[in-house]
Design a protein around this motif. Sequence first.
Motif, PDB file in Angstrom:
ATOM      1  N   PHE A  72      10.751  31.837  71.048  1.00  0.00           N
ATOM      2  CA  PHE A  72       9.750  32.882  70.835  1.00  0.00           C
ATOM      3  C   PHE A  72      10.415  34.261  70.817  1.00  0.00           C
ATOM      4  O   PHE A  72      10.096  35.106  69.972  1.00  0.00           O
ATOM      5  N   ALA A  73      11.340  34.478  71.748  1.00  0.00           N
ATOM      6  CA  ALA A  73      12.031  35.769  71.813  1.00  0.00           C
ATOM      7  C   ALA A  73      12.855  36.037  70.555  1.00  0.00           C
ATOM      8  O   ALA A  73      13.046  37.197  70.173  1.00  0.00           O
ATOM      9  N   ALA A  74      13.311  34.997  69.889  1.00  0.00           N
ATOM     10  CA  ALA A  74      14.079  35.177  68.660  1.00  0.00           C
ATOM     11  C   ALA A  74      13.175  35.408  67.453  1.00  0.00           C
ATOM     12  O   ALA A  74      13.502  36.191  66.560  1.00  0.00           O
ATOM     13  N   VAL A  75      12.020  34.744  67.414  1.00  0.00           N
ATOM     14  CA  VAL A  75      11.145  34.816  66.242  1.00  0.00           C
ATOM     15  C   VAL A  75      10.230  36.040  66.291  1.00  0.00           C
ATOM     16  O   VAL A  75       9.909  36.621  65.255  1.00  0.00           O
ATOM     17  N   TRP A  76       9.824  36.454  67.471  1.00  0.00           N
ATOM     18  CA  TRP A  76       8.842  37.525  67.600  1.00  0.00           C
ATOM     19  C   TRP A  76       9.289  38.853  66.973  1.00  0.00           C
ATOM     20  O   TRP A  76       8.502  39.472  66.229  1.00  0.00           O
ATOM     21  N   PRO A  77      10.498  39.352  67.222  1.00  0.00           N
ATOM     22  CA  PRO A  77      10.900  40.615  66.578  1.00  0.00           C
ATOM     23  C   PRO A  77      10.918  40.525  65.053  1.00  0.00           C
ATOM     24  O   PRO A  77      10.533  41.477  64.369  1.00  0.00           O
ATOM     25  N   VAL A  78      11.356  39.391  64.528  1.00  0.00           N
ATOM     26  CA  VAL A  78      11.370  39.214  63.075  1.00  0.00           C
ATOM     27  C   VAL A  78       9.938  39.253  62.543  1.00  0.00           C
ATOM     28  O   VAL A  78       9.662  39.848  61.492  1.00  0.00           O
ATOM     29  N   THR A  79       9.026  38.637  63.272  1.00  0.00           N
ATOM     30  CA  THR A  79       7.613  38.647  62.880  1.00  0.00           C
ATOM     31  C   THR A  79       7.059  40.070  62.880  1.00  0.00           C
ATOM     32  O   THR A  79       6.381  40.474  61.933  1.00  0.00           O
ATOM     33  N   LEU A  80       7.351  40.819  63.924  1.00  0.00           N
ATOM     34  CA  LEU A  80       6.857  42.197  64.008  1.00  0.00           C
ATOM     35  C   LEU A  80       7.373  43.055  62.860  1.00  0.00           C
ATOM     36  O   LEU A  80       6.613  43.806  62.238  1.00  0.00           O
ATOM     37  N   VAL A  81       8.651  42.937  62.559  1.00  0.00           N
ATOM     38  CA  VAL A  81       9.229  43.733  61.479  1.00  0.00           C
ATOM     39  C   VAL A  81       8.617  43.334  60.141  1.00  0.00           C
ATOM     40  O   VAL A  81       8.278  44.189  59.314  1.00  0.00           O
ATOM     41  N   THR A  82       8.453  42.040  59.916  1.00  0.00           N
ATOM     42  CA  THR A  82       7.878  41.573  58.656  1.00  0.00           C
ATOM     43  C   THR A  82       6.439  42.044  58.488  1.00  0.00           C
ATOM     44  O   THR A  82       6.061  42.536  57.415  1.00  0.00           O
ATOM     45  N   VAL A  83       5.642  41.912  59.536  1.00  0.00           N
ATOM     46  CA  VAL A  83       4.247  42.357  59.457  1.00  0.00           C
ATOM     47  C   VAL A  83       4.185  43.872  59.285  1.00  0.00           C
ATOM     48  O   VAL A  83       3.384  44.382  58.488  1.00  0.00           O
ATOM     49  N   PHE A  84       5.035  44.603  59.976  1.00  0.00           N
ATOM     50  CA  PHE A  84       5.058  46.057  59.840  1.00  0.00           C
ATOM     51  C   PHE A  84       5.411  46.474  58.419  1.00  0.00           C
ATOM     52  O   PHE A  84       4.772  47.352  57.834  1.00  0.00           O
ATOM     53  N   ARG A  85       6.425  45.843  57.831  1.00  0.00           N
ATOM     54  CA  ARG A  85       6.807  46.161  56.458  1.00  0.00           C
ATOM     55  C   ARG A  85       5.699  45.807  55.475  1.00  0.00           C
ATOM     56  O   ARG A  85       5.460  46.522  54.500  1.00  0.00           O
ATOM     57  N   LEU A  86       5.019  44.704  55.731  1.00  0.00           N
ATOM     58  CA  LEU A  86       3.909  44.311  54.869  1.00  0.00           C
ATOM     59  C   LEU A  86       2.767  45.325  54.960  1.00  0.00           C
ATOM     60  O   LEU A  86       2.200  45.732  53.940  1.00  0.00           O
ATOM     61  N   LEU A  87       2.445  45.761  56.164  1.00  0.00           N
ATOM     62  CA  LEU A  87       1.394  46.771  56.336  1.00  0.00           C
ATOM     63  C   LEU A  87       1.784  48.092  55.685  1.00  0.00           C
ATOM     64  O   LEU A  87       0.948  48.762  55.072  1.00  0.00           O
ATOM     65  N   CYS A  88       3.050  48.466  55.795  1.00  0.00           N
ATOM     66  CA  CYS A  88       3.520  49.699  55.140  1.00  0.00           C
ATOM     67  C   CYS A  88       3.392  49.580  53.624  1.00  0.00           C
ATOM     68  O   CYS A  88       3.026  50.544  52.946  1.00  0.00           O
ATOM     69  N   ARG A  89       3.707  48.407  53.085  1.00  0.00           N
ATOM     70  CA  ARG A  89       3.591  48.204  51.645  1.00  0.00           C
ATOM     71  C   ARG A  89       2.139  48.287  51.199  1.00  0.00           C
ATOM     72  O   ARG A  89       1.820  48.870  50.163  1.00  0.00           O
ATOM     73  N   TRP A  90       1.234  47.723  51.982  1.00  0.00           N
ATOM     74  CA  TRP A  90      -0.172  47.746  51.627  1.00  0.00           C
ATOM     75  C   TRP A  90      -0.761  49.149  51.697  1.00  0.00           C
ATOM     76  O   TRP A  90      -1.647  49.496  50.927  1.00  0.00           O
ATOM     77  N   THR A  91      -0.300  49.960  52.655  1.00  0.00           N
ATOM     78  CA  THR A  91      -0.868  51.295  52.814  1.00  0.00           C
ATOM     79  C   THR A  91      -0.154  52.341  51.987  1.00  0.00           C
ATOM     80  O   THR A  91      -0.598  53.491  51.922  1.00  0.00           O
TER      81      THR A  91
END
Length: 93
Positions: A72-91
Motif C-alpha cells: 500500500f505504501a508503494a502504490v498510494w503515492p503513485v495513485t495520488l500523483v496520477t489522480v492529481f495529474r488527471l484532475l489537473c488535466r480535466w480542469t
Amino acid sequence: MAAGRLSDRERRVLEEIERALRRDRRLDRRLRAFHLPPARPRPRTALFLLAVSVTFMVTGIVTSEPAVIWAFAAVWPVTLVTVFRLLCRWTDG
C-alpha cells in the motif's frame, strides 16, 4: 591548464563539429521528430490504481500484514500523483 577549460585547438575542433552538426538537415529532422508529448494519465489507469490502493489499505487494516502495508505504501503515492495529474488535466482550460 585549469580543470574544465578547453585549449584553443580543442575549442576550434568543437566549433567545427558544431558547425557540421548544424548543417546536417537529416539529423535536425530526426531530433525535431524525437520530441514526445508528455504522458497523460488515463481515467482507467487512475481508477485501477485507486482500486488497488483501497484493496491494499483494507487488507492491511484487517490483516496487519507488513507486506500488504508496504505494498500500500508503494502504490498510494503513485495513485495520488496520477489522480492529481488527471484532475489537473480535466480542469485545464
